[in-house]
Design an enzyme around this catalytic site. Structure first.
Site, PDB file in Angstrom:
ATOM      1  N   LYS A  27       0.831  -1.215   0.000  1.00  0.00           N
ATOM      2  CA  LYS A  27       0.000   0.000   0.000  1.00  0.00           C
ATOM      3  C   LYS A  27       0.860   1.257   0.000  1.00  0.00           C
ATOM      4  O   LYS A  27       1.805   1.372   0.766  1.00  0.00           O
ATOM      5  CB  LYS A  27      -0.894  -0.010   1.241  1.00  0.00           C
ATOM      6  CG  LYS A  27      -1.873   1.117   1.331  1.00  0.00           C
ATOM      7  CD  LYS A  27      -3.287   0.602   1.285  1.00  0.00           C
ATOM      8  CE  LYS A  27      -4.299   1.700   1.405  1.00  0.00           C
ATOM      9  NZ  LYS A  27      -4.682   2.270   0.140  1.00  0.00           N
ATOM     10  N   ALA A  57      10.184   2.433  -1.060  1.00  0.00           N
ATOM     11  CA  ALA A  57      10.161   3.300  -2.244  1.00  0.00           C
ATOM     12  C   ALA A  57      11.258   4.366  -2.163  1.00  0.00           C
ATOM     13  O   ALA A  57      11.915   4.664  -3.170  1.00  0.00           O
ATOM     14  CB  ALA A  57       8.794   3.949  -2.396  1.00  0.00           C
ATOM     15  N   GLY A  87       6.383   0.851   5.920  1.00  0.00           N
ATOM     16  CA  GLY A  87       7.327  -0.026   5.231  1.00  0.00           C
ATOM     17  C   GLY A  87       7.395   0.255   3.747  1.00  0.00           C
ATOM     18  O   GLY A  87       8.479   0.264   3.149  1.00  0.00           O
ATOM     19  N   CYS A  88       6.252   0.499   3.142  1.00  0.00           N
ATOM     20  CA  CYS A  88       6.196   0.748   1.699  1.00  0.00           C
ATOM     21  C   CYS A  88       6.864   2.073   1.351  1.00  0.00           C
ATOM     22  O   CYS A  88       7.531   2.187   0.314  1.00  0.00           O
ATOM     23  CB  CYS A  88       4.752   0.712   1.209  1.00  0.00           C
ATOM     24  SG  CYS A  88       3.973  -0.900   1.463  1.00  0.00           S
ATOM     25  N   THR A  89       6.716   3.056   2.204  1.00  0.00           N
ATOM     26  CA  THR A  89       7.356   4.351   1.977  1.00  0.00           C
ATOM     27  C   THR A  89       8.866   4.209   2.081  1.00  0.00           C
ATOM     28  O   THR A  89       9.609   4.695   1.215  1.00  0.00           O
ATOM     29  CB  THR A  89       6.828   5.390   2.982  1.00  0.00           C
ATOM     30  OG1 THR A  89       5.415   5.532   2.804  1.00  0.00           O
ATOM     31  CG2 THR A  89       7.507   6.736   2.790  1.00  0.00           C
TER      32      THR A  89
END
Length: 153
Positions: free
Chosen positions: A38, A48, A43-45
């Protein structure tokens, strides 16, 4: 999930900033295809931002980085602007690409079971075959590990 040495499943998906991105666009180049749950979650930020930080080094290794989630293009655009991301983000709202790469499945959090994207990364060689797979990725140090593999390929 595809196996190392097998042909990478093809895809063509809407991408951040408009237009589409397809695996065929990068024939003869190496591709890092990473799946994440998401936009704009911790974690995704981090993942990225780490791939963005290393984007020039991936480019020097003739490797393109593509992140895939089920978020909309509009959400990807907002995510990119907010964090200054410099990688391609593809939108797989229908989930077809996630299913072909075997990353869509049952997850569990706080005792609740639900369907979602398992964080995973695929390194695709110049020949269009899967060269390396990182299933169930732990974010810390991951982008650096993938870069080392891309350089060695």
């Amino acid at each position: 999930m595809p196996e190392i040495g097998s042909p990478a499943p093809s895809f063509s998906l809407p991408r951040d900033g408009g237009g589409t991105v397809a695996l065929a666009d990068f024939a003869g180049r190496k591709v890092v295809l990473y799946f994440y749950p998401k936009d704009d979650t911790p974690g995704c930020t981090t993942e990225a931002i780490d791939f963005t930080r290393l984007a020039p080094e991936f480019a020097a290794a003739d490797t393109v980085v593509i992140g895939v989630s089920k978020d909309s293009v509009k959400a990807h655009d907002k995510f990119c602007r907010k964090h200054g991301l410099g990688i391609i983000l593809a939108s797989d709202e229908a989930g077809d690409t996630c299913e072909r790469y075997g990353v869509w499945g049952e997850k569990s959090m706080y005792g609740r079971t639900y369907m979602g994207i398992e964080r995973a990364t695929f390194l695709i060689g110049r020949d269009g075959r899967i060269a390396a797979i990182w299933p169930k990725v732990k974010v810390a140090g991951h982008a650096d590990e993938v870069l080392a593999a891309a350089r060695a390929l």
